[in-house]
Design a protein around this motif. Structure first.
Motif, PDB file in Angstrom:
ATOM      1  N   ILE A   3       0.858  -1.180   0.000  1.00 10.32           N
ATOM      2  CA  ILE A   3       0.000   0.000   0.000  1.00 10.32           C
ATOM      3  C   ILE A   3       0.892   1.227   0.000  1.00 10.32           C
ATOM      4  CG2 ILE A   3      -1.810   1.258   1.199  1.00 10.32           C
ATOM      5  CD1 ILE A   3      -2.659  -1.471   0.091  1.00 10.32           C
ATOM      6  N   LEU A   4       0.799   2.040  -1.044  1.00  5.71           N
ATOM      7  CA  LEU A   4       1.629   3.235  -1.166  1.00  5.71           C
ATOM      8  C   LEU A   4       0.733   4.463  -1.211  1.00  5.71           C
ATOM      9  CD1 LEU A   4       4.185   2.081  -3.915  1.00  5.71           C
ATOM     10  CD2 LEU A   4       4.318   1.788  -1.445  1.00  5.71           C
ATOM     11  N   SER A   5       0.937   5.378  -0.281  1.00  3.91           N
ATOM     12  CA  SER A   5       0.176   6.630  -0.287  1.00  3.91           C
ATOM     13  C   SER A   5       1.076   7.853  -0.225  1.00  3.91           C
ATOM     14  CB  SER A   5      -0.806   6.664   0.889  1.00  3.91           C
ATOM     15  OG  SER A   5      -0.087   6.591   2.120  1.00  3.91           O
ATOM     16  N   LEU A  63      23.762  12.019  -1.823  1.00  2.55           N
ATOM     17  CA  LEU A  63      24.446  10.731  -1.759  1.00  2.55           C
ATOM     18  C   LEU A  63      24.556  10.197  -0.334  1.00  2.55           C
ATOM     19  CD1 LEU A  63      27.373  11.191  -4.330  1.00  2.55           C
ATOM     20  CD2 LEU A  63      25.394   9.683  -4.560  1.00  2.55           C
ATOM     21  N   ASN A  64      23.958  10.888   0.624  1.00  2.71           N
ATOM     22  CA  ASN A  64      24.046  10.489   2.027  1.00  2.71           C
ATOM     23  C   ASN A  64      22.863   9.581   2.375  1.00  2.71           C
ATOM     24  OD1 ASN A  64      23.783  10.527   4.978  1.00  2.71           O
ATOM     25  ND2 ASN A  64      25.449  12.025   4.881  1.00  2.71           N
ATOM     26  N   ILE A  65      23.128   8.293   2.428  1.00  6.74           N
ATOM     27  CA  ILE A  65      22.069   7.298   2.630  1.00  6.74           C
ATOM     28  C   ILE A  65      21.372   7.498   3.972  1.00  6.74           C
ATOM     29  CG2 ILE A  65      21.630   4.835   2.946  1.00  6.74           C
ATOM     30  CD1 ILE A  65      23.811   4.288   0.871  1.00  6.74           C
ATOM     31  N   ASP A  66      22.142   7.722   5.032  1.00  7.48           N
ATOM     32  CA  ASP A  66      21.545   7.866   6.362  1.00  7.48           C
ATOM     33  C   ASP A  66      20.572   9.038   6.413  1.00  7.48           C
ATOM     34  OD1 ASP A  66      22.933   5.690   7.363  1.00  7.48           O
ATOM     35  OD2 ASP A  66      24.611   6.905   8.082  1.00  7.48           O
ATOM     36  N   LYS A  67      20.953  10.155   5.800  1.00  7.42           N
ATOM     37  CA  LYS A  67      20.089  11.338   5.825  1.00  7.42           C
ATOM     38  C   LYS A  67      18.787  11.084   5.063  1.00  7.42           C
ATOM     39  CE  LYS A  67      23.556  15.009   6.386  1.00  7.42           C
ATOM     40  NZ  LYS A  67      24.130  16.234   5.759  1.00  7.42           N
ATOM     41  N   ILE A  68      18.877  10.397   3.928  1.00  6.49           N
ATOM     42  CA  ILE A  68      17.674  10.165   3.123  1.00  6.49           C
ATOM     43  C   ILE A  68      16.733   9.188   3.822  1.00  6.49           C
ATOM     44  CG2 ILE A  68      16.847   9.146   0.965  1.00  6.49           C
ATOM     45  CD1 ILE A  68      19.243  10.507  -0.390  1.00  6.49           C
ATOM     46  N   ILE A  69      17.271   8.146   4.434  1.00  3.76           N
ATOM     47  CA  ILE A  69      16.422   7.212   5.169  1.00  3.76           C
ATOM     48  C   ILE A  69      15.767   7.911   6.358  1.00  3.76           C
ATOM     49  CG2 ILE A  69      16.467   5.155   6.626  1.00  3.76           C
ATOM     50  CD1 ILE A  69      18.471   3.941   4.687  1.00  3.76           C
ATOM     51  N   ALA A  70      16.521   8.762   7.041  1.00  3.23           N
ATOM     52  CA  ALA A  70      15.949   9.521   8.160  1.00  3.23           C
ATOM     53  C   ALA A  70      14.819  10.421   7.677  1.00  3.23           C
ATOM     54  CB  ALA A  70      17.036  10.339   8.847  1.00  3.23           C
ATOM     55  N   ALA A  71      14.998  11.034   6.510  1.00  2.00           N
ATOM     56  CA  ALA A  71      13.953  11.903   5.953  1.00  2.00           C
ATOM     57  C   ALA A  71      12.707  11.101   5.602  1.00  2.00           C
ATOM     58  CB  ALA A  71      14.489  12.626   4.712  1.00  2.00           C
ATOM     59  N   ALA A  72      12.904   9.919   5.017  1.00  2.00           N
ATOM     60  CA  ALA A  72      11.762   9.076   4.659  1.00  2.00           C
ATOM     61  C   ALA A  72      10.966   8.693   5.904  1.00  2.00           C
ATOM     62  CB  ALA A  72      12.244   7.828   3.915  1.00  2.00           C
ATOM     63  N   LYS A  73      11.667   8.313   6.956  1.00  6.82           N
ATOM     64  CA  LYS A  73      10.980   7.914   8.189  1.00  6.82           C
ATOM     65  C   LYS A  73      10.268   9.102   8.841  1.00  6.82           C
ATOM     66  CE  LYS A  73      13.585   3.851   9.568  1.00  6.82           C
ATOM     67  NZ  LYS A  73      14.357   3.212  10.656  1.00  6.82           N
ATOM     68  N   ALA A  74      10.945  10.249   8.848  1.00  6.45           N
ATOM     69  CA  ALA A  74      10.345  11.433   9.467  1.00  6.45           C
ATOM     70  C   ALA A  74       9.090  11.883   8.733  1.00  6.45           C
ATOM     71  CB  ALA A  74      11.370  12.566   9.514  1.00  6.45           C
ATOM     72  N   SER A  75       9.063  11.687   7.414  1.00  4.37           N
ATOM     73  CA  SER A  75       7.932  12.140   6.599  1.00  4.37           C
ATOM     74  C   SER A  75       6.758  11.170   6.613  1.00  4.37           C
ATOM     75  CB  SER A  75       8.381  12.351   5.157  1.00  4.37           C
ATOM     76  OG  SER A  75       8.673  11.095   4.541  1.00  4.37           O
ATOM     77  N   GLY A  76       7.014   9.919   7.002  1.00  5.12           N
ATOM     78  CA  GLY A  76       5.971   8.904   6.945  1.00  5.12           C
ATOM     79  C   GLY A  76       5.804   8.284   5.578  1.00  5.12           C
ATOM     80  N   ALA A  77       6.773   8.486   4.693  1.00  7.81           N
ATOM     81  CA  ALA A  77       6.713   7.882   3.354  1.00  7.81           C
ATOM     82  C   ALA A  77       6.871   6.369   3.455  1.00  7.81           C
ATOM     83  CB  ALA A  77       7.802   8.473   2.458  1.00  7.81           C
ATOM     84  N   GLN A  78       6.118   5.644   2.633  1.00  6.37           N
ATOM     85  CA  GLN A  78       6.276   4.183   2.587  1.00  6.37           C
ATOM     86  C   GLN A  78       7.262   3.739   1.516  1.00  6.37           C
ATOM     87  OE1 GLN A  78       3.064   5.407   1.714  1.00  6.37           O
ATOM     88  NE2 GLN A  78       1.885   5.158   3.604  1.00  6.37           N
ATOM     89  N   ALA A  79       7.568   4.632   0.543  1.00  7.78           N
ATOM     90  CA  ALA A  79       8.401   4.252  -0.593  1.00  7.78           C
ATOM     91  C   ALA A  79       9.341   5.389  -0.966  1.00  7.78           C
ATOM     92  CB  ALA A  79       7.530   3.878  -1.798  1.00  7.78           C
TER      93      ALA A  79
END
Length: 634
Positions: A3-5, A63-79
């Motif tokens: 489920i992607l929203s 190119l900073n993987i940790d920062k992008i994953i942190a942003a995804a989690k903070a935003s509530g993105a599923q993908a």
């Protein structure tokens, strides 16, 4: 089924904007990420939510993987959609997202890893019975290994990064004497662009065509090819013009290449959108180059001839859906051509340009016309990223209709404040050999004298018309006195105005009748104190001369070497006191992920160095001073 929203786009510029367009049409919320340099960028403005990554250089941000994953989690993105470039072909990134419970809009990490190393990919393709170009793709990265391999194959050879694509880090080496320096430079570029300095070397095939196949696979074992694209028109191994389908490709050859591409994808358990790139020689033999495990820059031409939305397909496949079409159902109608509009100066070796877009006007969209862009008027073009501003895509019932439509779109495009390749693209598309589809990867180099004609001095008619337009489109900051306006009543004789103008390196004092406003064949737009005019297909910036500014301008000392563009200093190769020959390498600059070597204009002694490794420098800044020395013996 996933489920992607909410979708985070781990990219910037036109591809981030393009992905958002489709994602929003499917009802997804879009999250942007941005560096310090991109805080006001268009993709940030168009997102539903934007998260700062910090830093400006790619390694500090995109190119900073940790920062992008942190942003995804903070935003509530599923993908997360990686776009192209940056982390789009980074297996570690794809695996980290999966481990964190996020959906990667792309193939599994194992497929990226299989094709991410071009060396390993060659071995896999050999097993899958896909033809290969001779080369060395091993793990030993020592100079002697590359030297021996190049000697065995025979020059010229092509150095390529084992990871990544887009022409970054690719170098043609004509002779052994140039190999060491080319290898070192290519490794630095690859490390900067992809975080991986490993290289491979291949025999450089002369006068090939670059033909690639778009493949698509789902999670249920289905895989199709969506026809081919011809990407032969390149400079520095970076594509400039792409088209679909490839002109003159026989149906049986299209079938053979398409089936080979599907075999390549199936050999690595591929899922999603990918591109298998081939070299095609004049005899119809094709050789596997690489597989790009991502969406390509040039995907719009495939969309134009098939009527499909490849980003929508990516999102549906990521949700677990089956491909909507079988191979026999894939349509192909008409012809499409794409031109990449770059911020660069073709007259100076395609040096990337940066600065503020003082004027930016795109052609209107419509039937057979599409523009994918990531900038708007007033935006800053940063020296840290790829210099592409936009992609102009034209479709027609046949190739000639598409070509003429694209030429019309370029004529309706206006960019000022930074140099662009717009006029170069017009010359390229208008060249009779391009119109006849006589294509290969050496096209630009072979026709360079026609495509890069030196600018001729501007004639009297230009200066007369520019002066009249300048006066009629602006208040007159250079004419503070009402007696100097030239437009009022006089007791005797015709009125006359005098303007001193400059355009590029030319300067002219122009006397003209200001009342003769009719009959202008020149068009222009005023921004600040600059007038941007279109004249005989080219664009010029005209300004009034400010004598006080000229009098106070600092003049660089003879022999000084200035930065030809904004960038960062990668390496200083000399010291004060060194005696250098004409053409000797002095400083290596990096701008927009490409390296540029500054060389001594003449034999001399280095008397001063005004930069250090890591410095950010502006265009025109003096970096090295060289005092010319005579060869005469006293």
């Amino acid at each position: 089924m996933n489920i992607l929203s909410k979708l985070l786009i781990a990219n910037r510029g036109e591809i981030a904007c393009r992905i958002m367009r489709t994602a929003k049409s499917l009802g997804l919320e879009c999250v942007a990420v941005y560096s310090d340099a991109d805080r006001h960028a268009r993709h940030v403005r168009e997102a539903d939510l934007a998260i700062a990554l910090g830093g400006a250089k790619p390694g500090e941000s995109y190119l900073n993987i940790d920062k992008i994953i942190a942003a995804a989690k903070a935003s509530g993105a599923q993908a997360v959609h990686p776009g192209y470039g940056f982390l789009s072909e980074n297996a570690q990134f794809a695996q980290r997202l999966t481990d964190e419970g996020l959906v990667f809009i792309g193939p599994p990490a194992s497929a990226i890893e299989a094709m991410g190393s071009k060396a390993a990919a060659k071995a896999l393709m050999e097993t899958a019975q896909v033809p290969l170009v001779p080369g060395y793709h091993g793990e030993d990265q020592g100079y002697e290994t590359f030297r021996a391999a190049a000697q065995r194959m025979g020059y010229p050879v092509l150095l390529k990064p084992s990871a990544g694509g887009g022409g970054k880090g690719m170098k043609v080496v004509e002779e052994e004497a140039a190999l060491a320096q080319a290898l070192e430079s290519a490794q630095r570029e690859a490390l900067s662009a992809f975080g991986d300095a490993r290289m491979l070397v291949e025999k450089y095939v002369l006068e090939p065509r670059h033909v690639e196949i778009q493949v698509f696979a789902d999670q249920h074992g289905n895989c199709v090819y969506l026809h081919e694209r011809d990407c032969s028109i390149q400079r520095r191994h970076q594509k400039v013009i792409e088209e679909a389908p490839a002109p003159g490709l026989p149906a049986e050859l299209r079938l053979a290449m398409g089936e080979a591409a599907v075999r390549a994808a199936q050999a690595i358990g591929y899922v999603g959108a990918g591109t298998v790139e081939f070299l095609l020689d004049a005899r119809g033999s094709f050789y596997f180059m690489e597989m790009n495990t991502r969406l390509q820059v040039e995907h719009p031409v495939t969309e134009a001839i098939t009527g499909l939305d490849l980003v929508a397909w990516q999102l549906r496949v990521a949700r677990g859906e089956r491909l909507p079409l079988t191979q026999a159902q894939v349509p192909m109608h008409g012809h499409a051509i794409e031109a990449r509009l770059y911020a660069e100066d073709p007259d100076k070796g395609f040096l990337p340009a940066s600065g503020r877009l003082a004027l930016y006007k795109e052609p209107a969209g419509g039937d057979g016309r599409r523009v994918d862009s990531g900038v708007q008027e007033g935006d800053e073009v940063s020296p840290f990223y790829d210099p592409m501003l936009a992609k102009l895509i034209a479709w027609g019932e046949n190739r000639e209709e598409a070509r003429l439509r694209l030429l019309a779109m370029l004529a309706q495009t206006t960019v000022a404040g930074v140099k662009t390749n717009r006029h170069f693209l017009q010359r390229l598309l208008g060249h009779p050999h391009f119109a006849e589809a006589r294509l290969d990867t050496g096209f630009i180099g072979r026709h360079e004298h026609e495509l890069l004609q030196p600018a001729e001095p501007l004639g009297d008619e230009f200066w007369q018309q520019a002066a009249r337009l300048y006066l009629h489109t602006t208040a007159a900051p250079t004419q503070p006195s009402p007696w100097a306006s030239g437009t009022g009543w006089r007791s005797a004789g015709p009125s006359e105005a005098v303007l001193e103008l400059h355009c590029g390196d030319e300067r002219r004092r122009v006397a003209f009748d200001p009342a003769a406003g009719d009959g202008l064949t020149i068009t222009g737009v005023r921004r600040g104190d600059a007038l941007y005019v279109q004249w005989q297909g080219a664009q010029y910036e005209v300004r009034a001369v400010d004598p006080l500014a000229l009098a106070g301008a600092a003049q660089a000392a003879p022999g000084s070497l200035a930065a030809p563009m904004n960038g960062s200093v990668v390496k200083v190769l000399v010291e004060v006191g060194d005696v250098v020959d004409a053409g000797a390498s002095l400083v290596v600059l990096e701008a927009m992920k490409m390296e540029h070597t500054l060389r001594a204009p003449s034999k001399g002694r280095v008397t001063a160095i005004a930069c250090r490794t890591g410095d950010l420098v502006n265009e025109g800044a003096v970096l090295v001073a060289v005092e010319e020395e005579s060869d005469d013996v006293a």
